[in-house]
Enzyme design. Sequence first.
Site, PDB file in Angstrom:
ATOM      1  N   HIS A   1      34.204  -7.090  -9.753  1.00 38.10           N
ATOM      2  CA  HIS A   1      34.512  -6.953  -8.326  1.00 38.10           C
ATOM      3  C   HIS A   1      35.759  -7.778  -8.015  1.00 38.10           C
ATOM      4  O   HIS A   1      35.705  -8.775  -7.288  1.00 38.10           O
ATOM      5  CB  HIS A   1      33.318  -7.425  -7.494  1.00 38.10           C
TER       6      HIS A   1
ATOM      7  N   SER B   1      36.100  -2.597  -1.743  1.00 36.75           N
ATOM      8  CA  SER B   1      34.879  -3.217  -1.227  1.00 36.75           C
ATOM      9  C   SER B   1      34.685  -2.850   0.246  1.00 36.75           C
ATOM     10  O   SER B   1      34.594  -1.662   0.575  1.00 36.75           O
ATOM     11  CB  SER B   1      34.949  -4.728  -1.451  1.00 36.75           C
TER      12      SER B   1
ATOM     13  N   ASP C   1      30.474  -4.608 -12.124  1.00 38.91           N
ATOM     14  CA  ASP C   1      30.541  -5.090 -10.742  1.00 38.91           C
ATOM     15  C   ASP C   1      29.230  -5.764 -10.355  1.00 38.91           C
ATOM     16  O   ASP C   1      28.180  -5.118 -10.334  1.00 38.91           O
ATOM     17  CB  ASP C   1      30.820  -3.909  -9.806  1.00 38.91           C
TER      18      ASP C   1
END
Length: 306
Positions: free
Chosen positions: A280, A105, A252
């Site tokens: 995620h 991320s 995600d």
Amino acid sequence: MAAENGTFVHSGPVRLWTRRVGDVEHPPVLLVMGTSASSVLWPPELVDRLLAAGCQVVLFDHRDTGLSDTVDFERDPYTVADMAGDCLAVLDAFGIASAHVVGMSLGGTICQWLAVHRPDRVRGLTAVMTSPLGEDPESAWRRALAGQDPDPGALPPPAPRFLRHLAARAETGGETRADRVESATETWRVLHGEVLPFDEAEARRVSALGYDRDRDPNSGDNHALAGRMTEDRRVDLSRIAAPTLVVHGTEDPVHAVEHGLRLAALIPGARLRVVPGMGHGLFSPGLPTTVADLVAGHVADVERLG
């Protein structure tokens, strides 16, 4: 100074907690976590798998998370470039000239920054569930929250389900430890997606551990400010020469799979591995091992080719 089986190092005035494990003669892998997340978010089985594959692993708590220093952001604002500087300070402290950098991320954004601006320190790049460095995260989120369509040509915004969760959490979030742990666990559930099994017990354990280690449970919010668009992010990713692996999930809700597809297309020679069902986060049985094996395979390939 040692603490919790780790060491404190300095990045300018900021003190960072870090830990190095494995044989120091093995290829170094620097793990860089995402927004508001300390090193406890790296699953132990992922770290163990990398060690078993012949890597040494370096972890650290970002500034404003875990055991690292908190920052008065209004007085001393920082950016992705400063967080990349923290990565270099950690490597310097261990005498590591270059490393395989692996970021999730926001961590993937930081690792891209390093690959562009400090290529001498990056042996190989692995970007997991992230977006291209030059994408403006504020614009996409702002338009999505306002119910507006994305800018023409822009990558997909966060999923409506995730945005609804954030809005509900802002209205109902409590301040006790139990409230914060429960809220974090539920956030991980939403981030996880609805395809792979969700390990709620592990998500709750890590959420509690993270809360208990944080010097200030609210300081990680500064990462959203640090992640704003800056000129040093407006770069041509074709400049990245480090061998690159992009890992992205089909579910995600923050960065839809199109983010990973575009990132891989922008970096010359980048390999893309799409993980079916991954959202995620890594809170699903077997998922940390899957990601670790992808990372370890990339490291082995880079080391073999020299």
